[in-house]
Design a protein around this motif. Structure first.
Motif, mmCIF file in Angstrom:
data_model
loop_
_atom_site.group_PDB
_atom_site.id
_atom_site.type_symbol
_atom_site.label_atom_id
_atom_site.label_comp_id
_atom_site.label_asym_id
_atom_site.label_seq_id
_atom_site.Cartn_x
_atom_site.Cartn_y
_atom_site.Cartn_z
ATOM 1 N N SER A 167 0.829 -1.208 0.000
ATOM 2 C CA SER A 167 0.000 0.000 0.000
ATOM 3 C C SER A 167 0.862 1.256 0.000
ATOM 4 C CB SER A 167 -0.976 -0.002 1.174
ATOM 5 O OG SER A 167 -0.300 0.086 2.397
ATOM 6 N N SER A 168 1.947 1.245 0.746
ATOM 7 C CA SER A 168 2.852 2.401 0.751
ATOM 8 C C SER A 168 3.509 2.598 -0.614
ATOM 9 C CB SER A 168 3.922 2.213 1.825
ATOM 10 O OG SER A 168 4.848 3.273 1.786
ATOM 11 N N ASP A 169 3.938 1.493 -1.237
ATOM 12 C CA ASP A 169 4.591 1.583 -2.542
ATOM 13 C C ASP A 169 3.617 2.077 -3.611
ATOM 14 O OD1 ASP A 169 6.789 1.418 -4.219
ATOM 15 O OD2 ASP A 169 6.682 -0.748 -4.483
ATOM 16 N N LEU A 170 2.364 1.650 -3.534
ATOM 17 C CA LEU A 170 1.366 2.109 -4.499
ATOM 18 C C LEU A 170 1.027 3.588 -4.316
ATOM 19 C CD1 LEU A 170 -1.093 -0.930 -4.530
ATOM 20 C CD2 LEU A 170 0.394 -0.177 -6.404
ATOM 21 N N ILE A 171 0.966 4.033 -3.065
ATOM 22 C CA ILE A 171 0.575 5.414 -2.782
ATOM 23 C C ILE A 171 1.729 6.389 -2.971
ATOM 24 C CG2 ILE A 171 -0.178 6.976 -0.943
ATOM 25 C CD1 ILE A 171 -1.847 4.553 0.132
ATOM 26 N N SER A 172 2.875 6.069 -2.377
ATOM 27 C CA SER A 172 3.986 7.037 -2.369
ATOM 28 C C SER A 172 5.197 6.613 -3.185
ATOM 29 C CB SER A 172 4.435 7.291 -0.931
ATOM 30 O OG SER A 172 5.033 6.132 -0.387
#
Length: 186
Positions: free
Chosen positions: A14-19
């Motif tokens: 989720s972090s890689d997809l968002i930021s």
């Protein structure tokens, strides 16, 4: 233990997809948890076994090393980010060296599929093919000339890919295949 690893991977995805970044705090916590659980849970067959016992401290450290060694060359070639290397090290802390190599094989396969899907989605498939042709041609020319190939950054890329998705997919596939008995790297 496998569920904890999957939860940590979900946070990384989720972090890689968002930021487009994987937080160091998340990966460091995951590595520490993976190693500390080896002390807290009785040794046995590891998180891929039905009873979810620990793999032991030696295999945990070996898995961290395997994760680093398998991904570091791609980082040095600028084909992936440092967060992806550290994320594979985190996976190694939970699974040990042999399982981490299995995850890496499945991750590379998932990454290839993901790259094609993303290139098609972003209408950059033609650029992906041109880049592959360029890299293969320059590598072949270098090898024919007796020098080792050097990969320079491409002038035009087909886009950046959140590789945590591929690592999570490779890990999940490894867990499923080993538990079902249908994978040689177990």
């Amino acid at each position: 233990m496998a569920y904890l690893l999957l939860c940590l991977l979900a946070l990384a995805v989720s972090s890689d997809l968002i930021s487009r970044k994987i937080p160091n705090r998340l990966v460091a916590s995951g590595i520490a948890l993976g190693v500390l659980l080896q002390f807290a849970i009785p040794a046995g067959h590891g998180p891929l076994h039905v009873d979810s016992s620990a793999i032991g401290i030696g295999p945990s450290l070996g898995g961290i090393a395997a994760g680093l060694l398998v991904m570091l060359p791609l980082y040095l070639l600028r084909a992936m980010g440092a967060g992806d290397v550290k994320l594979m090290m985190m996976v190694g802390a939970f699974l040990g060296p042999l399982q981490t190599l299995g995850v890496a094989v499945l991750t590379f396969a998932a990454g290839g599929v993901l790259a094609i899907v993303m290139a098609l989605w972003q209408r950059a498939f033609r650029q992906l093919i041109l880049n592959l042709r360029y890299m293969l041609t320059t590598s072949a020319i270098s090898a024919a000339g007796g020098t080792s190939p050097r990969f320079e950054p491409l002038q035009q890329t087909a886009g950046r890919m959140p590789y945590a998705v591929a690592i999570a997919a490779g890990t999940l596939l490894q867990l499923i295949l080993v538990r079902s008995g249908g994978w040689a790297l177990s």
